[in-house]
Write a protein that holds these residues in place. Sequence first.
Motif, mmCIF file in Angstrom:
data_model
loop_
_atom_site.group_PDB
_atom_site.id
_atom_site.type_symbol
_atom_site.label_atom_id
_atom_site.label_comp_id
_atom_site.label_asym_id
_atom_site.label_seq_id
_atom_site.Cartn_x
_atom_site.Cartn_y
_atom_site.Cartn_z
ATOM 1 N N SER A 284 0.824 -1.210 0.000
ATOM 2 C CA SER A 284 0.000 0.000 0.000
ATOM 3 C C SER A 284 0.858 1.260 0.000
ATOM 4 C CB SER A 284 -0.965 0.001 1.179
ATOM 5 O OG SER A 284 -0.483 -0.726 2.251
ATOM 6 N N ALA A 285 2.059 1.196 0.555
ATOM 7 C CA ALA A 285 2.942 2.361 0.517
ATOM 8 C C ALA A 285 3.344 2.662 -0.920
ATOM 9 C CB ALA A 285 4.187 2.115 1.361
ATOM 10 N N PHE A 286 3.737 1.613 -1.661
ATOM 11 C CA PHE A 286 4.131 1.802 -3.053
ATOM 12 C C PHE A 286 2.944 2.245 -3.895
ATOM 13 C CE2 PHE A 286 7.568 -0.858 -1.525
ATOM 14 C CZ PHE A 286 8.667 -0.269 -2.124
ATOM 15 N N PHE A 287 1.817 1.578 -3.684
ATOM 16 C CA PHE A 287 0.610 1.920 -4.431
ATOM 17 C C PHE A 287 0.237 3.382 -4.180
ATOM 18 C CE2 PHE A 287 -3.981 2.280 -4.842
ATOM 19 C CZ PHE A 287 -4.186 1.707 -6.078
ATOM 20 N N GLY A 288 0.215 3.760 -2.904
ATOM 21 C CA GLY A 288 -0.178 5.124 -2.536
ATOM 22 C C GLY A 288 0.773 6.165 -3.087
ATOM 23 N N ILE A 289 2.072 5.858 -3.046
ATOM 24 C CA ILE A 289 3.043 6.802 -3.608
ATOM 25 C C ILE A 289 2.813 6.943 -5.113
ATOM 26 C CG2 ILE A 289 5.485 7.042 -4.211
ATOM 27 C CD1 ILE A 289 5.003 8.054 -1.483
ATOM 28 N N GLY A 290 2.457 5.825 -5.774
ATOM 29 C CA GLY A 290 2.117 5.890 -7.194
ATOM 30 C C GLY A 290 0.951 6.831 -7.434
ATOM 31 N N VAL A 291 -0.094 6.671 -6.623
ATOM 32 C CA VAL A 291 -1.282 7.523 -6.743
ATOM 33 C C VAL A 291 -0.896 8.995 -6.555
ATOM 34 C CG1 VAL A 291 -3.468 8.153 -5.660
ATOM 35 C CG2 VAL A 291 -2.888 5.739 -5.970
ATOM 36 N N TYR A 292 -0.120 9.256 -5.503
ATOM 37 C CA TYR A 292 0.183 10.648 -5.186
ATOM 38 C C TYR A 292 1.220 11.278 -6.106
ATOM 39 C CZ TYR A 292 -3.088 11.491 -1.569
ATOM 40 O OH TYR A 292 -4.262 11.719 -0.921
ATOM 41 N N THR A 293 2.081 10.433 -6.729
ATOM 42 C CA THR A 293 2.956 10.971 -7.765
ATOM 43 C C THR A 293 2.102 11.519 -8.898
ATOM 44 O OG1 THR A 293 4.549 9.241 -7.232
ATOM 45 C CG2 THR A 293 4.896 10.429 -9.266
ATOM 46 N N ALA B 125 3.975 2.028 -10.465
ATOM 47 C CA ALA B 125 3.403 2.247 -11.795
ATOM 48 C C ALA B 125 1.947 1.801 -11.820
ATOM 49 C CB ALA B 125 4.210 1.484 -12.841
ATOM 50 N N ALA B 126 1.641 0.694 -11.122
ATOM 51 C CA ALA B 126 0.254 0.201 -11.086
ATOM 52 C C ALA B 126 -0.647 1.166 -10.332
ATOM 53 C CB ALA B 126 0.209 -1.179 -10.439
ATOM 54 N N GLY B 127 -0.065 1.905 -9.380
ATOM 55 C CA GLY B 127 -0.876 2.823 -8.598
ATOM 56 C C GLY B 127 -1.176 4.131 -9.316
ATOM 57 N N ALA B 128 -0.255 4.562 -10.188
ATOM 58 C CA ALA B 128 -0.392 5.875 -10.825
ATOM 59 C C ALA B 128 -1.734 6.107 -11.528
ATOM 60 C CB ALA B 128 0.777 6.112 -11.769
ATOM 61 N N PRO C 224 -5.512 10.073 1.371
ATOM 62 C CA PRO C 224 -4.459 9.221 1.943
ATOM 63 C C PRO C 224 -4.983 7.930 2.562
ATOM 64 C CG PRO C 224 -4.192 11.485 2.660
ATOM 65 C CD PRO C 224 -5.493 11.423 1.957
ATOM 66 N N SER C 225 -6.097 8.003 3.301
ATOM 67 C CA SER C 225 -6.486 6.791 4.020
ATOM 68 C C SER C 225 -6.968 5.694 3.080
ATOM 69 C CB SER C 225 -7.531 7.103 5.089
ATOM 70 O OG SER C 225 -8.673 7.614 4.487
ATOM 71 N N SER C 226 -7.482 6.030 1.892
ATOM 72 C CA SER C 226 -7.806 4.932 0.983
ATOM 73 C C SER C 226 -6.640 4.574 0.071
ATOM 74 C CB SER C 226 -9.082 5.212 0.184
ATOM 75 O OG SER C 226 -9.097 6.504 -0.287
ATOM 76 N N ALA C 227 -5.803 5.552 -0.299
ATOM 77 C CA ALA C 227 -4.670 5.235 -1.172
ATOM 78 C C ALA C 227 -3.644 4.357 -0.455
ATOM 79 C CB ALA C 227 -4.001 6.512 -1.670
ATOM 80 N N PHE C 228 -3.503 4.567 0.857
ATOM 81 C CA PHE C 228 -2.505 3.794 1.605
ATOM 82 C C PHE C 228 -3.161 2.708 2.456
ATOM 83 C CE2 PHE C 228 -0.319 7.724 0.688
ATOM 84 C CZ PHE C 228 0.951 7.308 0.370
ATOM 85 N N ASN C 229 -4.400 2.335 2.116
ATOM 86 C CA ASN C 229 -5.129 1.383 2.946
ATOM 87 C C ASN C 229 -4.398 0.042 3.063
ATOM 88 O OD1 ASN C 229 -7.122 -0.279 4.125
ATOM 89 N ND2 ASN C 229 -8.684 1.129 3.378
ATOM 90 N N LEU C 230 -4.337 -0.438 4.279
ATOM 91 C CA LEU C 230 -3.672 -1.712 4.563
ATOM 92 C C LEU C 230 -4.303 -2.868 3.781
ATOM 93 C CD1 LEU C 230 -1.335 -2.584 6.426
ATOM 94 C CD2 LEU C 230 -3.019 -3.173 8.144
ATOM 95 N N ASN C 231 -5.577 -2.680 3.388
ATOM 96 C CA ASN C 231 -6.264 -3.727 2.622
ATOM 97 C C ASN C 231 -5.516 -4.097 1.339
ATOM 98 O OD1 ASN C 231 -8.144 -3.486 4.571
ATOM 99 N ND2 ASN C 231 -9.848 -2.939 3.235
#
Lengths: 294, 322
Positions: free
Chosen positions: B63-72, B220-223, B234-241
Amino acid sequence: LFSFDLLLDAVVIGVLLGCFYAAVSLGLSVAFGLLDVPHVAHPAFLVLASYAVYFLNEHYGIDPLLAGLLITPLFFVFGLIAYRLYYETFERRGGSDAGVRGIAFFFGIAFIIEVLIILQFGVDQRSVTADYIGKAWRLGDMRIPFRLVVAFAVAAALTILLTLYLSKTFMGRAIRAVAQDQEALRLMGANPIRIKQWAFGIATAVLGIAGALLIIVAPVEPTLDRTYIGRTFCVVVMAGLGSMTGTLVAGIILGVAETIVLTLFGASWAPAISFGMLLAVLAVRPQGLFGRRS
Amino acid sequence: MKRNGIFFWIGAALFLAAAFLMTQVIGNQYPFFAGYVILQFMVLAVAWSILGGHAGYVNFGTSAFFGIGVYTAVFLVKAFAAPLIVQIAAAAAIGALMGFALGFLTLRMQGIFFSIATIALTIVIETTITNWRYVGGAAGIQLERPIVTAPFNNYTQMLFFVQALLVVLAVAISRYIQNSWIGRGLQALRDDELAAECTGVPTLRLKLTACVISGALMCAAGAPAAMYLQYADPSSAFNLNYSVSVLAMSLIGGTAHWAGPIVGAILLGTTQQWLTVTISSEINVLVLGVMLVVFVVGAPEGIIGLVRRVREIATRAKHDAP
């Protein structure tokens, strides 16, 4: 910007809160610190205990602390079953990735508990009622919430009791022996698995009281366990796996750090404190402050 | 092996052609909306397995990588109105850097401690983003989609196809790693890191490689998710799920073969999509938990392991038969 009074206030509240953090981490200190079980579901069990206390308080008007005491035997049995399941499926089968699959297993359990709570109680915050909740204690300019004092007293008592149990009783010493050298215990004719199961039962039973404290200190919600993964693991790892005195000290350090950052920077930074400290401890001093491993 | 390779690329081409054809023929938007999520999980699960499966380092920081992708993507859109391709490329670059940092973490921590550290890392990053006003803070941020270019007539359809491309890329990389010296080296260090190091396997270099590739793919998958939802918080982009879902998919499918995570992602992803529509998203999490427990306990090698065992029994029966 920052007055002495405010700092003193933060430190006092931090110490009280810290003892409470130590109390909710005690079980994990036994389960993860002494038994090496990657018990990520520990905070989920904690929140479950809070909801059980809430249920007893709401429907039967039982005092939250008494309710916590009442559910303790239930949680003891719960712990016995959980360890048996974990042992049969992971420890006995062994394999290089047993620990890793163990952590996945406990995450699964944690998610199941979370959803079951949501299905039963909904996603809203829940709290309990008792005489000592809501009142405050005035000390000069300082205002200390009474519920924190109650939590502090019970937490301190719980920590002392568990420390005594582990150092003075036969079973307690056996638990510490099993953590040191399981094979030696087997050679002496004791059954290490039975002892570990008992220890896990104790670790889970403590959660009954800890859950009562959790809901006394603040309202609970089903996904609260995710925040407490950071807090409990931070305390246990910082304490140096399995040290009860260490757990108390580490809890106080975390409590003071959290309240100071809270006063300085605001609540939005709160979650980062415990996890940040956990990360720092893992990176710099993985054996913790009072580590049992050199 | 050579023949296998040809089959693989034909399969990949057919898959992309089918995805493209879907965007041209099907008018209903729902299949793309649901399909996108499944494809996204396929990329994440395959990327996760590069480190988690081959090397045995269980990363809970998906979720950290995914969220960073989203926020990039969010940052680039807000600051420069950057096009999608730039968003994805930048996310991959940042993901690679993050993976590099994560690789150094493996020097000090192994096993459970590594897993706990990755959870901690996720929350620390999430809190930092939550306190960053420019990208919306805790309240989140609304994004506007640019006008879609031909041959697609809808932005979701384009994102669907882009994610399908990422799936092919991720699988090709994962497959290459499995069949090359990198995969064998990673497996050696998974079985016994000390022994591998002693016999001359460059463990740090291999771990860094795996972390960088895995991180780049996850980011890349998160972007594209920012544009998919047209909203990010943030709470959904970095969700532990995300972390637990991806872990579950990989374990359910089995990490011994590159196809495992794909099977797991399709199975669990489809189930979740179906449940979200028919019942509720809470049941979704319940199913995730139950499936995780059932598979970890009952089929530790995942579906790939089960298939192998069935095959073994079948061949043995064939040999035994006169």
